[in-house]
Motif scaffolding. Structure first.
Motif, PDB file in Angstrom:
ATOM      1  N   VAL A 148     -43.826 -30.082 -14.287  1.00  0.00           N
ATOM      2  CA  VAL A 148     -43.235 -28.970 -13.541  1.00  0.00           C
ATOM      3  C   VAL A 148     -43.425 -27.660 -14.294  1.00  0.00           C
ATOM      4  N   ASN A 188     -37.716 -34.362  -4.519  1.00  0.00           N
ATOM      5  CA  ASN A 188     -39.105 -34.326  -4.075  1.00  0.00           C
ATOM      6  C   ASN A 188     -39.541 -35.655  -3.476  1.00  0.00           C
ATOM      7  N   TRP A 237     -34.528 -33.204  -9.578  1.00  0.00           N
ATOM      8  CA  TRP A 237     -35.786 -32.698  -9.018  1.00  0.00           C
ATOM      9  C   TRP A 237     -36.655 -33.862  -8.521  1.00  0.00           C
ATOM     10  N   ARG A 265     -47.144 -26.664 -13.815  1.00  0.00           N
ATOM     11  CA  ARG A 265     -47.562 -26.339 -12.460  1.00  0.00           C
ATOM     12  C   ARG A 265     -46.786 -25.169 -11.852  1.00  0.00           C
ATOM     13  N   TYR A 266     -45.494 -25.112 -12.119  1.00  0.00           N
ATOM     14  CA  TYR A 266     -44.655 -24.105 -11.450  1.00  0.00           C
ATOM     15  C   TYR A 266     -44.056 -23.081 -12.402  1.00  0.00           C
ATOM     16  N   TYR A 274     -41.531 -23.575 -14.199  1.00  0.00           N
ATOM     17  CA  TYR A 274     -40.078 -23.744 -14.179  1.00  0.00           C
ATOM     18  C   TYR A 274     -39.692 -24.777 -15.226  1.00  0.00           C
ATOM     19  N   VAL A 282     -38.119 -22.595  -6.160  1.00  0.00           N
ATOM     20  CA  VAL A 282     -39.135 -23.112  -7.068  1.00  0.00           C
ATOM     21  C   VAL A 282     -40.439 -23.396  -6.334  1.00  0.00           C
ATOM     22  N   THR A 283     -40.351 -23.973  -5.135  1.00  0.00           N
ATOM     23  CA  THR A 283     -41.518 -24.193  -4.286  1.00  0.00           C
ATOM     24  C   THR A 283     -41.161 -23.735  -2.877  1.00  0.00           C
TER      25      THR A 283
END
Length: 442
Positions: free
Chosen positions: A348, A368, A364, A351-352, A354, A89-90
């Motif tokens: 999320v 993080n 999550w 931004r991603y 996902y 994911v990142t």
């Protein structure tokens, strides 16, 4: 390998006895009398193995003397016929997606393997599968045992406290599946199930087996997917001087985390586990204060984790001989409320790109937060335990758009539902179990 009770007042038994009994005679839960680590060369070979190979190797190792690898392989292949991808994911975070099975939740792994193990070891005696669920366990168990010969499934869930999709997956099957809507909480459901298994008179007339993670047949297959983390170097990290991944587990009844700790005992290299919970935080509170104080559960948007007295935490304490500092060495706690969960699902996604379900969002968040203080080389995995569409009433508003329903979930919602309301009293459950002994048993 023998299996012993967490409470130490029951004799050790072979796996087949633990599988069908579920709980030990002293009221404890079964766990291995010892942990034989997998050889390092075996763990290294599993870095490139598929899930069936992993399940066969690890399962045969745990069940040595009970079932051969050759006999186990076709059971695993039939049960685990869906992918479990490790999705990046990142640059530092991966999701282990456990929601690609028939009911789109991680419970499919354990329930489908357990159903096949029970069928492998059974002598044909009619069996009643009795299970309490806060959401996904019930649907996975119901689907796994639907129309299995000589088997009746009784699923207890808290009325009005599971999602519409979860209820549809339990209550739309019929045949040998009885969906019971208990007027109470998940803790009430779990209490009723425990009373039934402690009722010697009932068990003289009804052969009961639990199918939630208090049963080894449900719990042990969950070890398999943790070994997929070997693909990130979790099998050889310590040998090569690299830190193992941080693994964040959304935790309710704590079977999932227990399976991860067993994987670590087998040799999987993990820097730390995080017990990520919603406001039902009795275990994070214990890790923080040293006081374990079960209490009534509180309803949240992550309903599968609405557990105030997690059964499997007894196993975790037994694994560590109730050594608080040893538990703290391997497990950190993290707690998030509904507002944080809903906000993070939206953030999320924006931004991603996902999409998280509420349970995955909690894991999550915890991961993080841990990575912020773990150093720049640290990496982590969170367990994504349910498809976001199963919680579309929460996820949709969080992302500002409708969540498409997969075909399987759409089909379940379209079917008529058949559930039986039940007061949260043991005499009511007892009457139901005794009056429906032959239901669905062919």
């Amino acid at each position: 390998m023998n299996w012993i009770s967490t409470r130490g007042a029951a004799p050790a038994v072979p796996f087949i006895d633990a599988l069908f009994a579920g709980t030990a005679p002293d009221g404890g839960l079964y766990f291995p009398e010892r942990f034989d680590p997998l050889p390092r060369a075996t763990l290294e070979s599993l870095r490139t193995a598929d899930l069936v190979d992993i399940g066969t190797t690890v399962g045969a190792h745990l069940l040595q003397g009970e079932i051969t690898a050759d006999a186990l392989r076709p059971l695993i292949a039939e049960a685990l016929d869906f992918p479990i991808p490790l999705v990046q994911v990142t640059d530092r975070v991966w999701a282990l997606e456990l929601f690609h099975g028939p009911t789109m939740a991680f419970k499919d792994v354990g329930a489908r393997v357990q159903a096949r193990l029970l069928h492998h070891f059974t002598d044909g005696t009619p069996l009643t599968i009795l299970v309490a669920t806060s959401g996904d366990t019930g649907s996975a168990v119901a689907q796994s045992f639907h129309r299995v010969p000589d088997t009746r499934v009784v699923v207890l869930y808290p009325e009005g406290q599971v999602s519409d999709v979860q209820e549809a997956q339990m209550a739309s099957l019929g045949d040998n599946v009885l969906a019971i809507a208990v007027r109470g909480t998940f803790d009430d459901c779990q209490r009723l199930v425990k009373q039934a298994f402690a009722d010697d008179d009932l068990r003289k007339h009804v052969w009961l087996t639990p199918a939630n993670s208090i049963n080894l047949g449900r719990l042990l297959p969950q070890v398999f997917y943790y070994v997929l983390l070997a693909k990130l170097g979790a099998s050889a990290g310590s040998a090569h001087g690299r830190p193992g991944p941080i693994v964040s587990v959304p935790s309710g009844n704590f079977g999932n985390l227990t399976a991860g700790l067993i994987a670590k005992r087998l040799g999987l290299h993990v820097s730390q586990f995080i017990a990520a919970t919603n406001v039902n935080d009795v275990v994070p509170e214990y890790l923080r204060t040293g006081i374990y104080s079960p209490r009534a559960s509180v309803r949240t948007v992550a309903n599968a984790m609405d557990v105030g007295a997690p059964s499997n935490f007894e196993r975790i304490r037994a694994l560590y001989n109730d050594d608080l500092e040893a538990i703290r060495h391997d497990i950190a706690g993290a707690v998030y409320d509904d507002a944080a969960v809903v906000a993070e699902i939206g953030r999320v996604h924006r931004r991603y790109g996902y999409l998280l379900d509420p349970h995955g969002a909690i894991a999550w968040l915890a991961l993080n937060d841990a990575l912020k203080t773990a150093g720049p080389q640290a990496r982590g995995v969170f367990l994504a335990t349910a498809h976001p569409a199963k919680f579309r009433d929460v996820v949709g508003p969080a992302i500002g758009e409708e969540v498409p329903l997969p075909t399987a979930l759409e089909a379940a919602l379209a079917k008529p539902r058949h559930s039986t309301p039940l007061d949260a009293r043991y005499d009511a459950l007892l009457q139901l179990l005794r009056s429906n002994v032959g239901v669905g048993i062919a």
